[in-house]
Design a protein around this motif. Sequence first.
Motif, PDB file in Angstrom:
ATOM      1  N   PHE B 111      37.494  29.843  38.367  1.00 42.84           N
ATOM      2  CA  PHE B 111      36.470  30.348  39.296  1.00 42.84           C
ATOM      3  C   PHE B 111      36.647  31.839  39.604  1.00 42.84           C
ATOM      4  O   PHE B 111      35.669  32.573  39.658  1.00 42.84           O
ATOM      5  N   ASP B 112      37.899  32.264  39.792  1.00 38.00           N
ATOM      6  CA  ASP B 112      38.104  33.685  40.101  1.00 38.00           C
ATOM      7  C   ASP B 112      37.657  34.560  38.931  1.00 38.00           C
ATOM      8  O   ASP B 112      37.067  35.625  39.123  1.00 38.00           O
ATOM      9  N   SER B 113      37.919  34.096  37.697  1.00 40.15           N
ATOM     10  CA  SER B 113      37.467  34.851  36.535  1.00 40.15           C
ATOM     11  C   SER B 113      35.946  34.906  36.495  1.00 40.15           C
ATOM     12  O   SER B 113      35.348  35.934  36.204  1.00 40.15           O
ATOM     13  N   LEU B 114      35.343  33.761  36.792  1.00 35.27           N
ATOM     14  CA  LEU B 114      33.881  33.693  36.766  1.00 35.27           C
ATOM     15  C   LEU B 114      33.293  34.653  37.806  1.00 35.27           C
ATOM     16  O   LEU B 114      32.360  35.417  37.507  1.00 35.27           O
ATOM     17  N   ILE B 115      33.858  34.639  39.010  1.00 35.25           N
ATOM     18  CA  ILE B 115      33.364  35.543  40.054  1.00 35.25           C
ATOM     19  C   ILE B 115      33.555  36.986  39.597  1.00 35.25           C
ATOM     20  O   ILE B 115      32.652  37.820  39.695  1.00 35.25           O
ATOM     21  N   GLY B 116      34.755  37.269  39.077  1.00 37.74           N
ATOM     22  CA  GLY B 116      35.045  38.615  38.593  1.00 37.74           C
ATOM     23  C   GLY B 116      34.048  39.034  37.527  1.00 37.74           C
ATOM     24  O   GLY B 116      33.524  40.158  37.558  1.00 37.74           O
ATOM     25  N   MET B 183      40.281  39.988  39.160  1.00 35.80           N
ATOM     26  CA  MET B 183      39.602  39.691  37.905  1.00 35.80           C
ATOM     27  C   MET B 183      38.392  40.598  37.703  1.00 35.80           C
ATOM     28  O   MET B 183      38.036  40.930  36.580  1.00 35.80           O
ATOM     29  N   ARG B 184      37.765  40.992  38.805  1.00 42.83           N
ATOM     30  CA  ARG B 184      36.641  41.909  38.656  1.00 42.83           C
ATOM     31  C   ARG B 184      37.120  43.222  38.037  1.00 42.83           C
ATOM     32  O   ARG B 184      36.472  43.802  37.167  1.00 42.83           O
ATOM     33  N   GLN B 185      38.291  43.684  38.493  1.00 44.24           N
ATOM     34  CA  GLN B 185      38.834  44.920  37.942  1.00 44.24           C
ATOM     35  C   GLN B 185      38.988  44.813  36.430  1.00 44.24           C
ATOM     36  O   GLN B 185      38.701  45.748  35.703  1.00 44.24           O
ATOM     37  N   PHE B 186      39.474  43.657  35.970  1.00 43.16           N
ATOM     38  CA  PHE B 186      39.733  43.509  34.540  1.00 43.16           C
ATOM     39  C   PHE B 186      38.447  43.273  33.757  1.00 43.16           C
ATOM     40  O   PHE B 186      38.306  43.739  32.643  1.00 43.16           O
ATOM     41  N   MET B 187      37.542  42.515  34.386  1.00 42.41           N
ATOM     42  CA  MET B 187      36.289  42.204  33.691  1.00 42.41           C
ATOM     43  C   MET B 187      35.464  43.480  33.463  1.00 42.41           C
ATOM     44  O   MET B 187      34.698  43.556  32.512  1.00 42.41           O
ATOM     45  N   THR B 188      35.644  44.462  34.322  1.00 45.62           N
ATOM     46  CA  THR B 188      34.932  45.735  34.141  1.00 45.62           C
ATOM     47  C   THR B 188      35.296  46.351  32.787  1.00 45.62           C
ATOM     48  O   THR B 188      34.483  47.025  32.159  1.00 45.62           O
ATOM     49  N   THR B 217      40.541  38.849  28.718  1.00 47.87           N
ATOM     50  CA  THR B 217      41.285  39.099  29.968  1.00 47.87           C
ATOM     51  C   THR B 217      42.429  38.113  30.147  1.00 47.87           C
ATOM     52  O   THR B 217      42.925  37.916  31.249  1.00 47.87           O
ATOM     53  N   LEU B 218      42.829  37.503  29.040  1.00 43.61           N
ATOM     54  CA  LEU B 218      43.880  36.482  29.104  1.00 43.61           C
ATOM     55  C   LEU B 218      45.163  36.964  29.818  1.00 43.61           C
ATOM     56  O   LEU B 218      45.700  36.235  30.666  1.00 43.61           O
ATOM     57  N   PRO B 219      45.673  38.149  29.520  1.00 41.37           N
ATOM     58  CA  PRO B 219      46.912  38.571  30.193  1.00 41.37           C
ATOM     59  C   PRO B 219      46.752  38.626  31.711  1.00 41.37           C
ATOM     60  O   PRO B 219      47.635  38.183  32.454  1.00 41.37           O
ATOM     61  N   ALA B 220      45.608  39.136  32.168  1.00 45.47           N
ATOM     62  CA  ALA B 220      45.380  39.205  33.608  1.00 45.47           C
ATOM     63  C   ALA B 220      45.338  37.812  34.196  1.00 45.47           C
ATOM     64  O   ALA B 220      45.862  37.545  35.278  1.00 45.47           O
ATOM     65  N   MET B 221      44.682  36.907  33.462  1.00 45.22           N
ATOM     66  CA  MET B 221      44.597  35.536  33.961  1.00 45.22           C
ATOM     67  C   MET B 221      45.971  34.910  34.082  1.00 45.22           C
ATOM     68  O   MET B 221      46.233  34.153  35.018  1.00 45.22           O
ATOM     69  N   SER B 222      46.850  35.217  33.133  1.00 42.59           N
ATOM     70  CA  SER B 222      48.179  34.604  33.223  1.00 42.59           C
ATOM     71  C   SER B 222      48.901  35.137  34.460  1.00 42.59           C
ATOM     72  O   SER B 222      49.598  34.384  35.139  1.00 42.59           O
ATOM     73  N   ALA B 223      48.705  36.417  34.762  1.00 46.68           N
ATOM     74  CA  ALA B 223      49.319  36.954  35.979  1.00 46.68           C
ATOM     75  C   ALA B 223      48.783  36.244  37.211  1.00 46.68           C
ATOM     76  O   ALA B 223      49.526  35.811  38.095  1.00 46.68           O
ATOM     77  N   LEU B 224      47.461  36.090  37.228  1.00 44.93           N
ATOM     78  CA  LEU B 224      46.817  35.400  38.351  1.00 44.93           C
ATOM     79  C   LEU B 224      47.370  33.980  38.487  1.00 44.93           C
ATOM     80  O   LEU B 224      47.673  33.511  39.584  1.00 44.93           O
ATOM     81  N   ILE B 295      52.132  40.798  35.316  1.00 41.70           N
ATOM     82  CA  ILE B 295      52.232  41.381  36.658  1.00 41.70           C
ATOM     83  C   ILE B 295      52.128  42.899  36.609  1.00 41.70           C
ATOM     84  O   ILE B 295      51.477  43.524  37.453  1.00 41.70           O
ATOM     85  N   ALA B 296      52.724  43.482  35.571  1.00 41.41           N
ATOM     86  CA  ALA B 296      52.639  44.932  35.423  1.00 41.41           C
ATOM     87  C   ALA B 296      51.176  45.360  35.310  1.00 41.41           C
ATOM     88  O   ALA B 296      50.770  46.373  35.881  1.00 41.41           O
ATOM     89  N   LEU B 297      50.389  44.549  34.601  1.00 40.35           N
ATOM     90  CA  LEU B 297      48.965  44.849  34.436  1.00 40.35           C
ATOM     91  C   LEU B 297      48.242  44.949  35.775  1.00 40.35           C
ATOM     92  O   LEU B 297      47.435  45.842  35.993  1.00 40.35           O
ATOM     93  N   THR B 298      48.562  44.008  36.688  1.00 38.58           N
ATOM     94  CA  THR B 298      47.852  43.998  37.968  1.00 38.58           C
ATOM     95  C   THR B 298      48.081  45.307  38.711  1.00 38.58           C
ATOM     96  O   THR B 298      47.217  45.794  39.411  1.00 38.58           O
ATOM     97  N   GLY B 299      49.257  45.885  38.524  1.00 34.71           N
ATOM     98  CA  GLY B 299      49.565  47.134  39.208  1.00 34.71           C
ATOM     99  C   GLY B 299      48.753  48.290  38.642  1.00 34.71           C
ATOM    100  O   GLY B 299      48.234  49.119  39.377  1.00 34.71           O
ATOM    101  N   VAL B 300      48.624  48.312  37.331  1.00 32.00           N
ATOM    102  CA  VAL B 300      47.915  49.415  36.700  1.00 32.00           C
ATOM    103  C   VAL B 300      46.441  49.383  37.057  1.00 32.00           C
ATOM    104  O   VAL B 300      45.826  50.408  37.321  1.00 32.00           O
TER     105      VAL B 300
END
Lengths: 479, 302, 300
Positions: B111-116, B183-188, B217-224, B295-300
Amino acid sequence: MHSFSKKMFVVVSLFLLGGLLVACGGTQEAAAPEVVEVTRVVEAEPEVVEVTRIVEGESVVEQVEVTREVEVVVPADSEVTTIEYWQYFFDPRVDAMNRLIQQFEAENPDVRVIHNSDVPYADYRDKIAASAPAGVGPDVATLFYGWVPAWVDAGYLIPLPQDEFPPEMIAEQFSPMVQNSQFEGEYWALPTAVRTLALFWNKDLFAEAGLDPESPPTNLDELAEMAQALTQYDDAGNIVVEGFPVGVPGQAHHWFREVLVRQFGGQPYSDDNRTVMYNSPEGCEAFKYMLAFETEYNTGSNDLFEDATQAFLQGKSALHIDGSFRVGTIAKSAPDLNYGVVELPIGNDVQSTFGSYWTHGITRKAAEDPAVLDASIRFLKFITTPEAGTTWVNKVGELPAQLEAAANEDLLADPILGPFAAGLPYAHATFFVDESAQRQFIVDAYDSVRLAGADPCEALDEAAALEQELLDEFWANHN
Amino acid sequence: MTVLEQDREITEVKAASSSGGFLESQKRQDKLLKLLAYFLLILGGLTMVIPFIWMISTSLKPASEIYQGNFFPNAATLNNYRTVLLETPFLRWYLNSFIVATISTVSVVFFDSLIGFVFAKYHFPLKNVMFLLILSTLMIPTEMLLIPWFIMSVNPPVGPAWVNSYWGIAFPGIITAAGAFLMRQFMTGVPDELLDAGRIDGVSEFGLFWRIAMPLTLPAMSALAIFNFLGNWNAYIWPLIVTSDKAMMTLPVGLSFFSNENGADWHLIMTGATLSVVPLMIVFIIFQRQIIRGIALTGVKG
Amino acid sequence: MSRLTIRQRQVVWAYIFLLVPMTFFILIRIIPTLSAFNISLHDWNPLAAEQTFVGLENYRQLWEDLLNPRSVTHKAFVNTFKYVLIGMPIQLVTALAIALLLNEITRMSTLFRAIFFIPFVTSTVAIAWVWRWLYQPQYGFFNVMLSFFGLPQQPFLKSPNQALYSITAVVVWQGLGFAIIIFLAGLKQVPETFYEAAKIDGANRWQSFWRITLPLLNTTLVYLAVLQTISFLRMFDYVINMTTQGDGGPLASTTTVTLRVYREAFSSFDMGYASALTVALFGIILVITIVQLKFLSRDY
């Protein structure tokens, strides 16, 4: 990607393994009652029978308590009323209540009691608070007697119907401290059992200190002397064995209010419970007496060994003030502890102890349905009989609330429970409006002296002022 | 801080040394610095590890050794483990925690990916209002929502009461605002051209999300997923309120049964802590690389 | 659908996708929040059948308590700010220092990274209990070590002067790994050529740290600072599990706003006041978030 899925596989199998273990555990639990073979059945009280079980291929003879199976005509579903009883989790209490419920259901086949006790002690009130607005929760609930005014104020409890629980009967048959469940001219709750405070002493540590293991302190001076003689220090001056740690957040704040203040010639509260009076000069003397153990004599602290109770259980403190309920704990967690119990030390010829109890009330929710109310009344009556009190004392170590059962000679002669029972006639129970807040005031007063160097009398004045504010707020809503 | 000070010192040393052999002194300085770095890291590493060793060592001590001050047990025993595993439904709490964390993590990731995806790639009326509405929920301390949630669980909008069920424990966390924001950040970053190409090929809108955006956006999803799993694994107050049956409780709630009216049994608490902490460590060690990269990705991006 | 333009079709799909999430947020978050606001206007006792409307009385009480330095509420707010102002900078500086060290070394850097990160993946309740045991006044690890070196033992959690710092240390310890990873990611973004250029210009390490590394890490720093600030503002689990009977003591020296909320609501059954406290906390977090958005949208 390949290595990822390999790792995934490892993790999934790890958790599957975990699941498997759970399943096994479950099966074992479920299977246990099936191998129990009752060898003989006699009526009345639950009894101990010898049972042979096969455990891991070996036959083991165990003593198992079995309750008599009672043949009852089970009424049609529609006639069965279900009520809910709640208490917090404490092994002996849960066992004792299960026993009582079993007996009650046998005598009242039209009532089924759901017993919810899977609530950690610290979270009991959270659960009640969450259940009430949702319209669920207990029909009969256990509560600390000190919570009664607050729960009544909120309209959570209903008054006990006078035709079912005549006030004269309660006044006559129950321990005097049960008067405290009377509020605004009504009784709102009744206990199965009550507790008093007494002094626990560790006989081995007495012997180590060269004191007679069979002569515990009997007055306040002896208490102070022996506490110092019993304390052991290491080379650096750290305490290794505590003579007497004062556990203020535990039971010692009660000891101060209802015992020491009276012994030093003061009075903790006015007779109408509306005015705080422990900050009198006498009260401050009592407070200083209590403080001296830690600040002057250095006989221990509630901060060491987790707390005073734990220190005593671990054999690290020689003297400890606690309630009769601790007897059950010791039996379970420290069965080898060589200890004795004696009535609280006398001070200036005044003998006193603090009495308290967990009591049972009927909730607003039960009153909504006449059948449930009727069943709840019957249940409350059943669990507050002298017989129920006797069952309770054996399981939990709390004293029967009914005088008839509490005056039992065997009980008074019991070396451990006797001193608690002996305290019943002179026990005082504080009238609390918010028990945890009122405890905190005393704890903070004590801490501000020992930790922040405050003046004892001023600290006590501060506590009294805060507590008075609380009482005023409470009584403003009552005439 | 220390390293910076050391840094300065070294620079001063360098400045003091004569200009002769600039390269050599540079090399020596690098070596010294490296040595110092290792020394400080080992010190820091010990600080990280010692509490766990202390925890495990206490869990192996018999009750009588708790207040003796020895670091390692004199007579190591597994009795505490036996007590915890056999006398409490510990494994059941384990399973419950695992199930709840898994349910909510799967749901959150989807759901978070979908919203993003929607907020990054679609334009529609009220978009900003809706996004702000979602973000505003981030600021609400959850303590205040316990009672409304409990009332809802007892009288749910659909189906039988949610209390004492996995769904009841999980539902407040099946979609999260923080995750949606992340996820919105990554989906952009998903190229619009790719989506348009997909549309031309007749891929449905959901297909664009499922087959194009999600894999990218798989790497971001794994962090999430990791964050969410941990969060649920740790959750305490809500599971406590919504379960009243011991068999339905989760690990942190179960742990609280070890400390009660009688104070704390340290050897048992440390055993429970070890049992609840070690599996997560194992999972972390296995997936170390993926987890840290995620996790590193979320920071960037965040 | 076929009669809609591509753009309209997309709008419809956006709404369809958001149907479940928006329902969720409104039902599970927004409505309960509004009810919390509503509760703060009542003398709201969870055990009572009816609740009395009292207007802004709870807020008036809150204001009075905030101005009274002896009240527990006042202490809770002061402590909460202390946690933020002490914990957040220490956490960031330590994490940055370790990240820089990890950047220096080549061997075993993965191992060190993993070690620093491990506390982050463990359970907070378990960690709080482990540290409570480490801090034990006499037989806890720290005091055993202190006596071993002949130093005086310390009360740590049992002292009103040390307890808050002792708890802060645990929070820093557990969250360190996360901040390190984020910093490392940030450091990777700094192009190597910048440093080389600086070296040619004669800048030493110290200068290039201040002139290159730090300015380029600004976004990362702000991101972490805001994240940690909010989590320190909502501090609860550590305090309730590390203090005697979860009371936030000794002498209310460790209590926090969220712990007050919880105690007022569930021990004193004063939900109205607890809700007013929550609203105040909500306001503080809101302001910080707005500041965050301002900072983050700026370019460096």
